[in-house]
Design a protein around this motif. Structure first.
Motif, PDB file in Angstrom:
ATOM      1  N   UNK A  38       0.714  -1.217   0.115  1.00  0.00           N
ATOM      2  CA  UNK A  38      -0.096   0.030   0.034  1.00  0.00           C
ATOM      3  C   UNK A  38       0.932   1.252   0.014  1.00  0.00           C
ATOM      4  N   UNK A  39       1.781   1.224   0.833  1.00  0.00           N
ATOM      5  CA  UNK A  39       2.746   2.373   0.768  1.00  0.00           C
ATOM      6  C   UNK A  39       3.873   2.460  -0.034  1.00  0.00           C
ATOM      7  N   UNK A  40       3.925   1.345  -0.996  1.00  0.00           N
ATOM      8  CA  UNK A  40       5.007   1.466  -2.044  1.00  0.00           C
ATOM      9  C   UNK A  40       4.282   1.981  -3.145  1.00  0.00           C
ATOM     10  N   UNK A  41       3.143   1.779  -3.408  1.00  0.00           N
ATOM     11  CA  UNK A  41       2.215   2.234  -4.520  1.00  0.00           C
ATOM     12  C   UNK A  41       2.084   3.676  -4.303  1.00  0.00           C
ATOM     13  N   UNK A  42       1.878   4.333  -3.490  1.00  0.00           N
ATOM     14  CA  UNK A  42       1.642   5.755  -3.076  1.00  0.00           C
ATOM     15  C   UNK A  42       2.377   6.295  -2.101  1.00  0.00           C
ATOM     16  N   UNK A  43       2.844   7.543  -2.516  1.00  0.00           N
ATOM     17  CA  UNK A  43       3.566   8.308  -1.503  1.00  0.00           C
ATOM     18  C   UNK A  43       2.660   9.058  -0.531  1.00  0.00           C
ATOM     19  N   UNK A  44       2.450   8.453   0.518  1.00  0.00           N
ATOM     20  CA  UNK A  44       1.624   8.975   1.688  1.00  0.00           C
ATOM     21  C   UNK A  44       2.306  10.031   2.643  1.00  0.00           C
ATOM     22  N   UNK A  45       1.355  10.692   3.014  1.00  0.00           N
ATOM     23  CA  UNK A  45       2.017  11.641   4.091  1.00  0.00           C
ATOM     24  C   UNK A  45       2.368  10.815   5.335  1.00  0.00           C
ATOM     25  N   UNK A  46       3.481  11.054   5.795  1.00  0.00           N
ATOM     26  CA  UNK A  46       4.160  10.168   6.971  1.00  0.00           C
ATOM     27  C   UNK A  46       3.113  10.179   8.072  1.00  0.00           C
ATOM     28  N   UNK A  47       2.513  11.246   8.612  1.00  0.00           N
ATOM     29  CA  UNK A  47       1.615  11.243   9.481  1.00  0.00           C
ATOM     30  C   UNK A  47       0.338  10.604   9.223  1.00  0.00           C
ATOM     31  N   UNK A  48      -0.081  10.267   7.970  1.00  0.00           N
ATOM     32  CA  UNK A  48      -1.183   9.503   7.871  1.00  0.00           C
ATOM     33  C   UNK A  48      -0.622   7.857   8.047  1.00  0.00           C
TER      34      UNK A  48
END
Length: 501
Positions: A38-48
């Motif tokens: 999930x975190x490889x596919x999109x560059x999410x906000x670290x706090x999220x």
């Protein structure tokens, strides 16, 4: 053997484990899968990322031996590790992609959605009854108030009217730096948060998983206990002052009287019915005015429920709507939340709030961030993805109707009556963000021209024909025709193509 039940990371409240004909078996083993993909596919906000993982791990700890908590590369691998070839149940996921996933897996039985006020079929009947054309939130809100008897006195709305928005649009108090509201609930980090932060550091260091934004102390609830405490504090101490200034903005007070409950609702830690009931109880007990309570009820039972239902009603193809033909890419400074590189005080302030916390309230989202994107003609699909990744309460179902429909007008008006964008005058009226800015909201040409003011007229010029045919925006075109310096305004606005305003 009792069939295990699978909890996604936004299915974390007790109502997702309530047994029944449409629920899991009583005392069923509970499967939670953390999928790094999930975190490889999109560059999410670290706090999220921190909030989501903390919430899942807090839930697993609460469930104790009943939980089968797996950390894997993908959901498929994690589910295989948790149950092997066994059958599992799962409540209807909250995104089209997740629903496709669970339907593609053998021996996964999908149960009806939970965590919302209406079944999909009930909304579909309402929408189909309107011919399936324009679906206005205000129409839905008025209907659901009656349908579910929310904030009603018999057949009459509490306080004599269904919508008190007229009382909830006040600018900030003149000269005030803050609204001086009681502080919101703030959770305390624990050993689980420490573990999450160490894991995220390791992912970045060793696995090439990248985030955007900052991961300061956790600001939002990660457990049912924390979420209930946040709800109680809002209702008892902040709800009364919520309504009048809910559309206002103050640089030093990004939270004001807002509830900060959206992330808890969207993680499934709170149920919307209990939030609405608590607010209504406060009004009936005389602890909060009806305008503030109605404003909160409208956000939860009106807008949030409407967005959820609309997401499924319009289908996955809705994400590709682009009625205005906007295709410009998001600039790097926006993608990276580079607030320090922005001169315009309103945009720099709001972008810094997102960078530092993963949150800002609905007016900065719509009028500052979304309005700027709309004026620049950025691709609405890219804007939607940015909002999804950058906000702690951002999910596909949340952002698709909000951004494609309301913020970017990419559905051509199916859900809103006009494009939502403004010149600097609106921001000046509703905030203190223009004070001390290098630009002037009244200037549309020259060195101190406001990028929102030039952007407003450029947008109107670009979409003159569309705006002229809409009675709510025809006046804008008439104003455009009276501009004697339009060519200079357009030239001034093009400077923002070279870098941040």
């Amino acid at each position: 053997m009792t069939t295990p039940h699978w909890l996604f990371g936004d299915h974390l409240g007790p109502h997702f484990l309530t047994p029944g004909k449409d629920g899991p078996a009583r005392d069923a083993p509970v499967v939670l899968v953390e999928a790094r993909s999930v975190f490889r596919r999109r560059r999410f906000h670290r706090a999220k990322a921190h909030l989501l993982l903390s919430a899942m791990r807090h839930r697993a700890a609460e469930l104790g031996d009943r939980a089968v908590h797996v950390r894997a590369e993908t959901y498929r691998e994690g589910l295989r590790e948790a149950v092997g070839d066994g059958t599992v149940t799962v409540h209807h996921p909250t995104s089209h992609a997740a629903l496709r996933l669970v339907r593609s897996l053998p021996r996964v039985r999908v149960l009806p959605a939970r965590g919302f006020l209406l079944p999909h079929a009930t909304f579909r009947a309402w929408a189909d009854g309107r011919g399936g054309g324009r679906l206005r939130q205000e129409d839905f809100y008025r209907w659901i108030r009656h349908e579910l008897d929310l904030l009603m006195d018999g057949d009459a709305p509490a306080g004599g009217r269904l919508n008190h928005d007229h009382a909830n649009r006040e600018p900030p108090p003149k000269g005030a730096r803050t609204l001086d509201a009681p502080a919101p609930y703030r959770p305390r980090e624990d050993a689980i948060d420490e573990e999450v932060r160490e894991d995220l550091d390791r992912w970045e260091r060793e696995e090439g998983i990248r985030f955007v934004g900052r991961d300061g102390p956790r600001r939002f609830p990660a457990s049912r206990r924390e979420a209930l405490a946040a709800l109680r504090r809002f209702v008892r101490h902040r709800l009364a002052g919520f309504g009048p200034h809910e559309d206002a903005m103050l640089a030093a007070d990004p939270v004001m009287s807002h509830s900060l409950l959206s992330s808890s609702l969207n993680l499934g830690l709170l149920h919307p019915a209990e939030c609405v009931a608590a607010a209504e109880d406060a009004w009936r007990a005389g602890r909060a005015p009806v305008a503030s309570v109605e404003g909160f009820v409208r956000q939860v039972a009106g807008w949030r429920e409407y967005v959820w239902q609309l997401y499924w009603y319009v289908g996955d193809a809705y994400r590709h709507r682009n009625a205005l033909g906007h295709h410009a890419p998001l600039p790097a400074w926006f993608r990276e939340l580079d607030a320090d590189g922005v001169t315009a005080r309103c945009l720099a302030t709001v972008l810094a709030q997102v960078r530092d916390t993963g949150w800002t309230h609905h007016i900065p989202r719509l009028m500052v961030l979304g309005g700027f994107a709309l004026q620049r003609g950025w691709d609405p699909l890219a804007v939607t993805d940015w909002f999804h990744r950058s906000f702690v309460d951002g999910y596909d179902w949340v952002m698709l109707p909000n951004v494609v429909g309301m913020s970017q007008y990419a559905d051509g008006g199916r859900t809103t009556t006009k494009p939502y964008t403004s010149g600097g005058a609106y921001i000046h009226r509703m905030s203190d963000l223009c004070g001390g800015c290098a630009y002037r909201p009244t200037d549309r040409t020259g060195r101190r021209a406001c990028p929102y003011t030039t952007g407003y007229w450029t947008f109107a010029h670009r979409h003159r024909e569309l705006l002229a045919g809409n009675q709510r925006t025809a006046r804008v075109v008439r104003g455009l025709d009276r501009l004697g310096d339009l060519d200079e305004v357009l030239r001034t606005d093009r400077r923002w193509e070279q870098g941040p305003p």
